[in-house]
Every structure is written in C-alpha cells, then in structure tokens.
Design an enzyme around this catalytic site. Structure first.
Site, short mmCIF file in Angstrom:
data_model
loop_
_atom_site.label_atom_id
_atom_site.label_comp_id
_atom_site.label_asym_id
_atom_site.label_seq_id
_atom_site.Cartn_x
_atom_site.Cartn_y
_atom_site.Cartn_z
N CYS A 59 0.40 -5.38 -2.73
CA CYS A 59 -0.62 -5.21 -1.70
C CYS A 59 -1.51 -4.03 -2.02
O CYS A 59 -1.07 -3.05 -2.61
CB CYS A 59 0.03 -4.99 -0.34
SG CYS A 59 0.53 -6.52 0.46
N HIS A 116 5.91 -3.75 -4.27
CA HIS A 116 5.15 -3.45 -3.07
C HIS A 116 4.02 -2.50 -3.44
O HIS A 116 4.13 -1.73 -4.41
CB HIS A 116 6.04 -2.80 -2.02
CG HIS A 116 7.04 -3.74 -1.42
ND1 HIS A 116 6.69 -4.91 -0.81
CD2 HIS A 116 8.39 -3.66 -1.33
CE1 HIS A 116 7.76 -5.52 -0.37
NE2 HIS A 116 8.82 -4.79 -0.67
#
Length: 435
Positions: free
Chosen positions: A293, A243
């Site tokens: 991301c 992430h």
C-alpha cells in the site's frame, strides 16, 4: 527544537547544504545522543554529500531543545567555524546573481529576411468540397510545401540486455508479521512470490527469495546486493511484497514494513543501488517493483461511459496491503482486512513500479494473490517478446484500473521512471536459457 533555532536553520539552509560536511559531524552527534546509529546510517544512505546535509538538517529539527547547541558545538569541534558563526548571528556572503558585464552574455540579434507569405484559404478540393488552409507566396502563386515533421523516435537507444545471466533479482516476501507489529498476515503473498520467481527466472535472471525479513534484515539484504560485482551483468531487479505506508520523501514516495513493524522508505531502498553506492551498476537499469500500500486511502473511482472499461469484479475476500483501520461508517464486510498504515546520486537508470498510487491501498486476493502481480506476470508472459518494459507497465496500469473490489474500490498502479533508454527483457523464444 526551539522555534527560533529552527528559523535560523531554515533561513540558512541553502548555505548549509552547500558548505556543510556531514561526515565530520556524525561521531559528535552520535556521542552527544542527538542521533542514533540507525539515523546516522539512514543519512549516509540518502545520497550525495548535499543529500546527506539536507537529510541531517531535516532530522535535526526534530531532535529536541538541545539539538541546536549540540550541532553548533559539533561544527566547532569539526573545524567548520564559519558555519557555526553564521548560525550564531553572522551573515552569509551575498553572491552576485548576474555578471556585471551584461554585454558578455547578451545574444547578438540578427535581422530576419522579410518574406511575403500569408495563410490563405485556397480552393484546393480534398474530398467533397472540403477546403484546406495553405501557405502561399503572392509573387509566385504556388503552394509552399510543409517541411517534413521531425521526430527523435529513431534516436532512442536500448539498454544492453544480452548478458547471460542478465542480472540478479532479489525478492523480499513478507507474509507473517510479528504480533507487536500490529500488522495482519498477508495471505496470498506466497502466490505472488512464486509467480514472480518463475517469471524472472524465465527472463534469465538469478533469482534469490528472502521471506519474512525484519527492518534491519531488509536493509542488510539490500546492502549485500549492492556489494555484488555486477560488472558482468546488464540489469538488477528488486521486488518487495509487504505492507506499506505513506512517508515524507524527496525522491520516491512510500515505505515498506519489516515483519517487526518499522518501515524502510523506498528512496532508501533505491539508494543502495545508485551509482554512488553500487558503481558496477552505473549506467545500467535498476528496476524496483513494490507490491504494498502507498497509504490507507481507498479509491472509489469516477463514472465513465460503459464502453470505456470492461469491469472486473474482485473476489469477495479481497484484502489490501495497508494497516488495519476501523470506522463505524465503513460499509465493507468483516472479511475485508486493510493491512497497511493510514540521483547515481541522481536517480538515472532507475524505475520504481508501484502497485498503487501514493497514499492509496493496494488490493490482494488471499487465494490468487494481488491484482498487480497477477496482471504484471500475465503481461510479461504475453508481451515481453515484442514490447519494452515501459509499454508493458502501461498495459498493467490499464488492466488493474478496470478491477473493482466489492464492486466499489479501485486501484491505479504507476511508475517513477528515470530510465534513459528502452528496455527489452530476454525471453526463451529469443534463444536464452533461464538461469
């Protein structure tokens, strides 16, 4: 910090960055409780002495009302009295901006020869009465040929990439996140990891895979990699699948989360392998591939003509690598799971390839893996024999940009490229044996 003290630091920042010796202050700031050991370590890893000074001053402004007086005391204890006096009311010496003897730096102007050349429309017929504009001399009545166009393409060098094995490749694959991290598991990441492990082995790298690392473990593995003697190798690769989030930065944007939640900034990740912290990689390419991301924003794209792209509709269960967000106006189905939070001292010979533009989410299919890794793997397989890395990354950018999640959301990869030469990978067709 008191706004008055913050103003003093900002007003004298240039002098502080130039003259401050951060290494002499760490113990005092740690002892007084202004900084934690982790913060001191991050400052030390931020780069050169000036980089460390900048980071120290930036962090200091966020450390409460006692930070400024403690900083002054630490300066005095370390013998950096001129800076302490400067911050308490003294003034920095003013340096002259230009030499007093201007004659020493003025260029000597020489008159240019006068030539009677003019641009004239001439009756030179090219095709069907199409006229061209030419350069004429009225005296001689003949056309002056244009000088050949100069190019530096032939002078571009290539990195040495013939060592066997070529170098080390570290893959950090974070899949299962701890409950207190408030981050969902990254289904499909193992598919990405397997593809990249096989791909870089085929490119003759020593590949080491680490799975589900916490914040401190990520930093430990990068530190171990930086301590390796890379003298016999030509390149080093770091791949992080996790992430991600958007953070403040002064070099490389973004950060990647450990499975326990905290995120390591990308600029700290690259610092482990720069010329200061890893001398055996000086002048050699250091490549970072980040599948995460860059933030929580979703890109809906813009309309183009139908022949501009060949749309690919992503799978129904495509997910993102950004922290779960909810909104009553969000039209995405419940199966969508956004899962990331909304320079050598200089960075020469470093390339950071991001799966998405800073600030935006990166899409991942739970079954086939992420768009970025799938296309990157295909491009390397089909083009590494003939094309350099930067060219291949442009191919990746183009193909990923044509994908659509739910027929609505787009993704645009990109790179921060500080390579000085062309980079061609070794391939098995070139006679290399994979490590």
């Amino acid at each position: 910090m008191d706004p008055k003290h913050r103003s003093v630091l900002q007003r004298n920042r240039v002098t502080l960055v130039v003259d401050l010796k951060p290494s002499e202050l760490y113990d005092g700031l740690l002892e007084k409780g202004i900084f934690t050991q982790d913060m001191i370590d991050e400052i030390k890893n931020s780069g050169t002495r000036r980089d460390q000074a900048r980071q120290l001053l930036c962090d200091l402004e966020k450390r409460g009302s006692q930070a400024f007086p403690c900083f002054i005391q630490c300066l005095r204890d370390a013998g950096q009295l001129p800076l302490a006096e400067l911050l308490l009311g003294g003034e920095a010496p003013v340096q002259p901006l230009v030499p007093t003897a201007l004659e020493d730096i003025r260029p000597v102007l020489q008159p240019l020869p006068v030539c009677m050349y003019f641009f004239l429309w001439t009756p030179a017929i090219i095709d069907n009465n199409n006229f061209e504009c030419s350069l004429y001399s009225p005296e001689s009545e003949y056309r002056i040929p244009r000088p050949p166009r100069r190019t530096r393409k032939d002078s571009i060098q290539t990195y040495k990439m013939d060592a066997s094995p070529c170098g080390h490749c570290l893959i950090i694959n974070n899949v299962k996140f701890e409950p207190n991290a408030d981050l969902s598991d990254r289904k499909g990441s193992n598919v990405d990891c397997d593809k990249l492990e096989k791909r870089f082995k085929s490119l003759n790298f020593i590949v080491r895979v680490k799975t589900n690392l916490r914040y401190k473990q990520i930093r430990h593995e990068l530190c171990v990699l930086s301590k390796i003697d890379h003298s016999q190798f030509d390149c080093c690769v770091v791949i992080i699948l996790s992430h991600g989030t958007e953070v403040n930065h002064n070099r490389f944007p973004g950060a990647v989360h450990g499975v326990d939640g905290p995120a390591v900034p990308v600029q700290f990740i690259t610092n482990y392998l720069n010329g200061q912290h890893c001398p055996s990689l000086q002048g050699k390419p250091k490549l970072f591939f980040i599948q995460a991301c860059g933030g929580g924003e979703k890109d809906t794209g813009f309309e183009v003509s139908p022949d501009e792209v060949e749309p690919y509709m992503g799978g129904a269960d495509d997910q993102t690598d950004a922290m779960p967000m909810s909104s009553s106006s969000d039209s995405i189905s419940t199966s969508d799971e956004p899962d990331a939070r909304a320079t050598l001292p200089t960075p020469s010979d470093i390339l950071v390839s991001y799966s998405t533009f800073p600030g935006f989410v990166s899409w991942r299919d739970p079954l086939s893996g992420s768009w970025y890794v799938e296309i990157l793997d295909n491009i390397l397989e089909e083009n590494a024999d003939a094309n350099d890395l930067v060219t291949m990354l442009m191919m990746v950018n183009n193909e990923v940009s044509q994908n659509s999640a739910k027929g609505l959301y787009k993704q645009m990869p990109g790179s921060f490229n500080f390579l000085r030469k062309l980079l061609y990978f070794q391939t098995q067709s070139q006679g290399q044996t994979p490590a």
